[in-house]
Design a protein around this motif. Structure first.
Motif, mmCIF file in Angstrom:
data_model
loop_
_atom_site.group_PDB
_atom_site.id
_atom_site.type_symbol
_atom_site.label_atom_id
_atom_site.label_comp_id
_atom_site.label_asym_id
_atom_site.label_seq_id
_atom_site.Cartn_x
_atom_site.Cartn_y
_atom_site.Cartn_z
ATOM 1 N N CYS A 1 47.904 -21.332 19.638
ATOM 2 C CA CYS A 1 47.920 -20.995 18.206
ATOM 3 C C CYS A 1 49.054 -20.026 17.878
ATOM 4 O O CYS A 1 49.237 -19.006 18.534
ATOM 5 C CB CYS A 1 46.581 -20.379 17.799
ATOM 6 S SG CYS A 1 46.503 -20.051 16.036
ATOM 7 N N GLY B 1 49.288 -18.590 14.932
ATOM 8 C CA GLY B 1 48.832 -17.795 13.789
ATOM 9 C C GLY B 1 49.350 -16.365 13.744
ATOM 10 O O GLY B 1 49.673 -15.856 12.669
ATOM 11 N N CYS C 1 42.345 -14.721 9.809
ATOM 12 C CA CYS C 1 41.726 -15.887 10.430
ATOM 13 C C CYS C 1 40.229 -15.660 10.687
ATOM 14 O O CYS C 1 39.828 -14.592 11.152
ATOM 15 C CB CYS C 1 42.431 -16.164 11.761
ATOM 16 S SG CYS C 1 41.739 -17.565 12.631
ATOM 17 N N VAL D 1 45.073 -25.880 16.296
ATOM 18 C CA VAL D 1 45.785 -24.600 16.268
ATOM 19 C C VAL D 1 46.747 -24.606 15.080
ATOM 20 O O VAL D 1 47.089 -25.663 14.555
ATOM 21 C CB VAL D 1 46.625 -24.372 17.551
ATOM 22 C CG1 VAL D 1 45.751 -24.223 18.762
ATOM 23 C CG2 VAL D 1 47.657 -25.492 17.758
ATOM 24 N N CYS D 2 47.196 -23.408 14.697
ATOM 25 C CA CYS D 2 48.309 -23.314 13.756
ATOM 26 C C CYS D 2 49.576 -23.510 14.581
ATOM 27 O O CYS D 2 49.778 -22.841 15.596
ATOM 28 C CB CYS D 2 48.320 -21.940 13.079
ATOM 29 S SG CYS D 2 49.850 -21.632 12.167
ATOM 30 N N ARG E 1 41.832 -19.445 19.311
ATOM 31 C CA ARG E 1 42.660 -20.528 19.878
ATOM 32 C C ARG E 1 44.003 -20.049 20.429
ATOM 33 O O ARG E 1 44.889 -20.880 20.681
ATOM 34 C CB ARG E 1 42.947 -21.569 18.776
ATOM 35 C CG ARG E 1 41.824 -22.508 18.487
ATOM 36 C CD ARG E 1 40.843 -21.954 17.506
ATOM 37 N NE ARG E 1 40.021 -22.998 16.915
ATOM 38 C CZ ARG E 1 38.731 -23.147 17.112
ATOM 39 N NH1 ARG E 1 38.071 -22.323 17.917
ATOM 40 N NH2 ARG E 1 38.073 -24.107 16.507
ATOM 41 N N VAL F 1 43.620 -24.636 11.948
ATOM 42 C CA VAL F 1 43.005 -23.820 13.000
ATOM 43 C C VAL F 1 41.560 -24.254 13.257
ATOM 44 O O VAL F 1 41.084 -24.179 14.382
ATOM 45 C CB VAL F 1 43.122 -22.315 12.671
ATOM 46 C CG1 VAL F 1 42.464 -21.465 13.743
ATOM 47 C CG2 VAL F 1 44.598 -21.933 12.546
#
Ligand code: FSX
Ligand code: SF4
Ligand code: SF4
Length: 302
Positions: free
Chosen positions: A258, A260, A232, A284-285, A253, A280
């Motif tokens: 998030c 991620g 990321c 957010v993921c 985030r 993202v």
């Protein structure tokens, strides 16, 4: 010249040098596919408990574009939202493919499969006055398919339709396969919805080189082999402990929810909408490619 598997993987994987920033498929893949698919493998696309977002995402494929996918690469025999035929004519297209191309057609399933009430929450039509359920037809068609693909997180892991309290008894395709002891290779291409490259890329791999290498959850490692978090652009902030506290703040985030760190996908390099943006950068993921999806979107991983 035929595209070697090695070059294919490089192109799909999207090394920055090969693809630049847009990270969409390149024309070479489209050409290789058109050549390889001269025989036009029949494809049956069934949809159960789904929002049709997977189909809509597929329509956004760039290289090859959807017109070429449908007209030159595959022979789409059944897709309830794309096909012109309806009623008996549409169902006959499935029956004919099942009868005339055993062991040759690909079965793509979008959406989870309702198992409650004998599958009556997902019907495809009726025959002799009796409903044809997704549950029955997935079992039947999967048995004679060359390979099957679960398209989207609902099909791959249950997703939103199977979320608690799951009144329809929605299950992922893999559960139907194991309960019915179906041995046909099944590939999971999750995502809510999946990126068009993940769908076309997986299909391309199956047509050109056979079933791709998959991870423990049945996902092609080519697209789902690494976490969002490890790659990321905000990872530096995470390592420094600089976290965004509210939308628009600079920083990682994570505290905004998030997912991620637990999510395996290549959105960080592929990006969405032909390379325009990705989750993202906007927000957010949400972990949309994982079996844990849907988790509370804006709550940090606990
Ligand atoms: Fe599921 Fe497909 Fe989510 Fe929707 O139809 S993977 S609900 S975005 O798109 O099945
Ligand atoms: Fe990891 Fe998400 Fe932070 Fe990126 S924004 S570093 S994926 S937690
Ligand atoms: Fe799904 Fe996360 Fe990729 Fe967004 S960034 S598409 S939520 S895996």
């Amino acid at each position: 010249m035929a595209l070697s598997r090695r070059d294919f993987l490089k192109l799909c994987g999207g090394s920055a040098a090969a693809l630049g920033l847009s990270q969409t498929f390149v024309p070479e893949i489209a050409h290789a596919l058109e050549k390889a698919a001269a025989g036009q493998p029949p494809v049956i696309w069934l949809a159960g408990s789904a929002c049709t977002g997977c189909s809509v995402s597929l329509l956004n494929t760039v290289h090859p574009d959807i017109k070429d996918v449908l007209l030159k690469i595959i022979s789409l025999r059944y897709h309830q939202t794309v096909m012109a035929a309806s009623g008996d004519l549409a169902l006959e297209a499935i029956e004919r493919t099942y009868r005339d191309a055993p062991g040759k057609y690909l079965l793509l399933v979008e959406g989870a499969i309702a198992t409650g009430a004998d599958g009556l929450y997902n019907t495809l039509g009726e025959k002799n006055g009796k409903p044809i359920t997704m549950l029955d037809w997935t079992r039947k068609l999967a048995g004679k398919a060359a390979a099957a693909v679960s398209v989207g997180t609902c099909a791959a892991f249950g997703g939103i339709p199977a979320a608690s309290p799951n009144p329809t008894g929605a299950k992922p395709v893999s559960a139907i396969f194991s309960e019915a002891k179906i041995k046909t290779p099944l590939i999971n291409v999750p995502g809510c919805p999946p990126h068009p490259d993940w769908m076309v890329g997986t299909l391309a791999h199956v047509l050109l080189y056979g079933v791709p290498k998959v991870d423990a959850l049945g996902r092609p490692v080519l697209f789902f082999g690494e976490t969002i978090h490890d790659n990321c652009p905000y990872r530096g902030y995470f390592d420094e402990g600089k976290f965004a506290k509210k939308w628009g703040d600079e920083g990682c985030r994570f505290e905004l929810g998030c997912k991620g760190p637990e999510t395996h996908a290549d959105c960080w390099k592929r990006q969405w909408n032909n390379g325009v943006n990705w989750c993202v950068r906007n927000a957010v993921c949400t972990g949309c490619v994982e079996p844990t999806y849907p988790a509370p979107q804006y709550e940090p991983i606990g």
